[in-house]
Enzyme design. Structure first.
Site, PDB file in Angstrom:
ATOM      1  N   ASP A 170       0.858  -1.185   0.000  1.00 10.43           N
ATOM      2  CA  ASP A 170       0.000   0.000   0.000  1.00 10.43           C
ATOM      3  C   ASP A 170       0.889   1.229   0.000  1.00 10.43           C
ATOM      4  O   ASP A 170       1.559   1.516   0.984  1.00 10.43           O
ATOM      5  CB  ASP A 170      -0.877  -0.043   1.260  1.00 10.43           C
ATOM      6  CG  ASP A 170      -1.835   1.136   1.333  1.00 10.43           C
ATOM      7  OD1 ASP A 170      -2.736   1.089   2.175  1.00 10.43           O
ATOM      8  OD2 ASP A 170      -1.683   2.089   0.562  1.00 10.43           O
ATOM      9  N   HIS A 171       0.860   1.966  -1.103  1.00 16.10           N
ATOM     10  CA  HIS A 171       1.793   3.082  -1.236  1.00 16.10           C
ATOM     11  C   HIS A 171       1.465   4.251  -0.304  1.00 16.10           C
ATOM     12  O   HIS A 171       2.248   5.182  -0.153  1.00 16.10           O
ATOM     13  CB  HIS A 171       1.841   3.554  -2.694  1.00 16.10           C
ATOM     14  CG  HIS A 171       3.157   4.125  -3.098  1.00 16.10           C
ATOM     15  ND1 HIS A 171       3.974   4.814  -2.227  1.00 16.10           N
ATOM     16  CD2 HIS A 171       3.826   4.115  -4.285  1.00 16.10           C
ATOM     17  CE1 HIS A 171       5.058   5.200  -2.858  1.00 16.10           C
ATOM     18  NE2 HIS A 171       5.000   4.788  -4.099  1.00 16.10           N
TER      19      HIS A 171
END
Lengths: 404, 470
Positions: free
Chosen positions: B441-442
């Site tokens: 998850d950036h």
């Protein structure tokens, strides 16, 4: 509202408004740099301290300016500023959809506005309230477009003041074409009887990055159009500093197109008046076009929708307050006993009354009839548009309760 | 007489619908002047100070600081004539500004009307009634007008329908004046005009209400009426398609995956690793008495490697708490092992895997997957994971771009281990090679952390001896 302290914080002692974002370091540097870099080529006749400095080249263009005239310029700036502040407040009170403040640019606009003759045509962007004032357009007439009840508000042919242009830089093409027309019709060259004409086109530092401005420069240049390009470099194109528009001073761009460019202190009404008179004179005699970069500062937000604290420091605004266009004239008038207290009180009273009238007018502005929005779209009757108009008027009339 | 005026929250920018009240600069009882700053609000665009539109005395503030109110909502009431004798009624309460408006003189209300770009809620929602049909049909109503009228009457429902005029013919809708030569040219793009000319179609005959004439309309006019479109599917759908209700694990998986894919911005990175040393080590351990009765799978090594690598990159073992606007770093690893079961995808968790030895992890995985295949995994066993491994290798698949389990920030796909040509010391050799892919998850994990974690896992599998460095 003429005290500089009240501009950004109408309540003395209040801190800056709380906001979510802060300006970046890059923007801070760019903004502060502008405060110190008018450059040695800057034409200035009145210092921020109100001292008149001699200028061999431009003194003669204001040699005829009397004390009375300077008081008049001061009065113009006070009234224009007051109308601007009142309109800004009216927007905050829900009476206008948007307002575009001119705060800080009064000298640039009054200087060039008072240099123009009635026959000179003006192509404004949307911030030229001071030029409009000089063209005889009342602050009331400006409100319609910002309240959304009118597409214009004045007769641009009679006043020689084109409708406000919202699209950035677009008016430069119109102005170039108009000025070319002035030349083709022989209104340029012989000004011995004072009938020669010129055109002034207004735009900002941000617009100089637009293709339309480039095209206008090219056309005006190669046709020697009697056109004064009046660029008010107010240091900020909304949130972009001038540093992001150009690597060299904007007035030097003119050289690349083959016409003169000059930088004037846009917060100095006398210098702007002198330089504008010179430029208009050159244009009327067929030596146009000319680019004037009026080096000034936008003291308030870009529009009422903008929040300048997100991209620039209040320190920067404070620095520019020291260069206020009104204060230096006021100091000059007092120091040389060119005006007494009665004069300043009278101007103050006049501005109070004007503000009250403007307010009253705005609150009671009638909504225009529906069919008005179809007017003046084409210069000649247009059957398709008329059919649309009749259909729409019939449709609206179908509602119960009132004409619109 | 006191005259009460209430100030509706204006739209200070273009098209804003609401604003938060930051602070009041006045209190009830304060005297205010025109343009005195009374309140600071924050909109989506800026913090803005509002000047007072009238002079007078503040009688009531209708909203509290911190409250978000719609544009058009009255925010304060001002008595603009406080000098008036015998104030009859107290200031209107928050809920009653409309009452006060209606009670006021007409001129007062006129001033409060919405003016630009917004309106008070009541005004906005109100739709003005149409005049009666009779009023519309008298006189020489144009065709266009009766079209609009008819359309409206139809909307009104059966009650007024009988009275409405019959719908006019649709096509010759253009006012006659416009059909005259030179008066009006139908709108069509140049290629369509050319087509019409080639096909001999008169564009004027196709003009409807001034709409732009399309290529289709011209072709249709040239070829006559269009054929009714009946699509022959060629088979009986019911006989050759099977419809299964979406429920249970499938439904849960779908919801979770959609939610994850559309809330967490996924980034997937890939790494190909020579795991020969790990496989040799595994072969050695298999002969070790301590591992005699356990199924020591490559997955167990991978799980152990993940637990070790998390120590260096705790970012991948975290949780994005949207509600609290916080990132929660977990100091424990509940390792999810994705298992394919007849019921669908099940992800039981190895609890506190970070404190386990390789043997314990291997035991847990064996036990959990056995329970899962039997369909006996309890919901509690699937909750509260912190990181997930999906073992796509067991299906003989090399790699994939896994979707993060909701509530976690990263997932590792463990690919099949194959004999592959691999360059060792400048020579091509046959080695055991597998691919790893990590989705993260950036919002929480940047490329640097993700890459470091993936490289660490890879290094541990490529050379299990490096575990001694942790």
């Amino acid at each position: 509202m003429s005290s500089p302290d009240e501009w950004t914080h109408p309540v003395p002692g209040e801190g800056p408004p709380a906001t979510a974002a802060a300006p970046t370091a890059e923007r801070v540097i760019a903004g502060l740099r502008a405060t110190s870099e008018g450059g040695e080529d800057l034409v200035q006749l009145l210092t921020p301290e109100g001292e008149r400095v001699p200028n061999e080249r431009f003194d003669r263009y204001i040699a005829d300016v009397t004390d009375e005239d300077i008081r008049g310029l001061y009065r113009d700036m006070v009234l224009v500023r007051r109308a601007d502040r009142e309109s800004n407040a009216l927007q905050r009170q829900g009476q206008l959809g948007i307002w575009v403040p001119l705060l800080g640019q009064e000298a640039a606009q009054i200087g060039v506005g008072r240099a123009m003759r009635h026959t000179d045509m003006a192509f404004p962007s949307y911030r030229e309230h001071g030029v409009a004032w000089c063209k005889g357009i009342t602050p009331q007439q400006l409100l319609g477009i910002f309240r959304g009840t009118d597409n214009g508000g004045w007769d641009s042919a009679a006043t020689r003041f084109h409708p406000y242009t919202i699209v950035i830089g677009n008016q430069v093409l119109n102005a170039a074409g108009y000025a070319m027309g002035q030349r083709f019709e022989g209104k340029v060259g012989d000004d011995s009887d004072g009938t020669a004409e010129a055109t002034v086109c207004f735009f900002g530092d941000g617009a100089t990055s637009q293709g339309d401005v480039h095209e206008g420069f090219v056309w005006a240049s190669v046709y020697d159009a009697p056109l004064v390009f009046f660029c008010q470099n107010n240091q900020w194109a909304i949130s972009e500093p001038t540093e992001r528009q150009s690597r060299l001073p904007l007035y030097q761009r003119a050289r690349g197109y083959g016409f003169p460019g000059i930088r004037v202190d846009g917060n100095d009404v006398l210098a702007t008046l002198a330089v504008s008179r010179w430029a208009l004179d050159e244009c009327r005699h067929g030596n146009g076009p000319i680019l004037i970069e009026a080096f000034t500062y936008r003291m308030d937000a870009h529009t009422t929708t903008d929040d300048p604290t997100r991209y620039r420091l209040s320190d920067e605004v404070e620095t520019w307050k020291l260069k206020d266009p009104l204060e230096r004239v006021r100091v000059h008038l007092i120091r040389h006993e060119m005006a007494d207290d009665a004069f300043f009180e009278q101007v103050q009273a006049e501005s109070d009354q004007m503000a009250a009238e403007l307010r009253d007018y705005c609150f009671n502005m009638p909504d225009p009839p529906v069919r008005q929005m179809f007017d003046n779209v084409y210069s000649e009757p247009h059957p398709y548009l008329e059919a649309q108009r009749d259909e729409y008027v019939d449709y609206v009339a179908g509602f119960a309760g009132g004409e619109h | 007489m006191p005259t009460f005026k209430s100030f509706p929250l204006p739209d200070t920018a273009e098209g804003l619908t609401e604003a938060e009240i930051l602070s009041w600069h006045v209190q009830p009882g304060d005297e205010v002047t025109v343009n005195q700053i009374i309140v600071e609000i924050e909109t989506a665009k800026a913090a803005v100070e509002l000047p007072c539109p009238w002079a007078g005395v503040v009688t009531e503030l209708h909203v509290e600081p911190g409250q978000t109110v719609d544009v058009g909502t009255p925010i304060l009431t001002i008595d603009t004539d406080p000098g008036g004798a015998a104030a009859p009624a107290p200031a209107p309460a928050a809920a009653t500004p409309s009452t006060s408006d209606s009670a006021e003189a007409g001129s007062g209300e006129e001033e409060m009307k919405p003016l630009v770009g917004y309106g008070s809620k009541a005004v906005q929602a109100k739709r003005r009634p149409r005049k009666a049909a009779a009023a519309a049909s008298d006189g020489g109503a144009t065709v266009a007008r009766s079209t609009v009228q008819a359309a409206f009457e139809r909307q009104q429902g059966p009650a007024s329908a009988p009275e409405s005029p019959p719908p006019p013919p649709v096509v010759p809708d253009t006012p006659a004046a416009l059909m005259e030569p030179g008066g009006y040219v139908p709108l069509a793009k140049p290629p369509v005009r050319k087509l019409a000319k080639d096909l001999g179609v008169d564009l004027r005959a196709l003009a409807v209400n001034g709409d732009v004439i399309t290529r289709d309309a011209v072709q249709q006019a040239a070829s006559g009426a269009p054929e009714p479109s009946t699509v022959d599917t060629g088979y009986d759908a019911a006989a050759r398609e099977r419809r299964v209700p979406i429920k249970g694990v499938r439904k849960h998986t779908a919801t979770a995956m959609v939610s994850s894919a559309f809330t967490a911005p996924h980034v997937t990175e890939f790494l190909t690793v020579d795991v020969t040393p790990m496989m040799e080590f595994r072969a050695k351990l298999k002969n070790d008495p301590r591992f005699r009765d356990v199924k020591l799978t490559p997955l167990a090594f991978c799980a152990k490697a993940v637990c070790l690598a998390v120590q260096r990159t705790p970012d991948v073992n975290a949780f994005w708490d949207e509600a609290a606007q916080e990132i929660v770093y977990k100091e424990y690893v509940h390792l999810g092992i994705a298992a394919a079961t007849p019921r669908g995808l099940i992800v039981p968790k190895v609890r506190d895997a970070d404190g386990m030895s390789l043997r314990q992890i291997a035991d847990s995985i064996e036990q959990l997957t056995a329970v899962a295949r039997e369909g006996k995994t309890t919901p509690a066993a699937m909750a509260n994971g912190t990181f997930t491994i999906t073992n796509v290798g067991v299906f003989g698949v090399d790699t994939g771009t896994p979707i993060i389990t909701p509530g976690e920030v990263a997932i590792l796909a463990f690919g099949a281990i194959r004999d592959m040509p691999w360059v060792v010391d400048g020579e091509i050799m046959v080695r055991k090679v597998c691919q790893l892919s990590l989705s993260f998850d950036h919002r929480v994990v940047d490329g640097q952390q993700g890459s470091q974690f993936l490289a660490d896992v890879g290094a541990l599998l490529a050379d299990p001896a490096t575990a001694i460095l942790y």
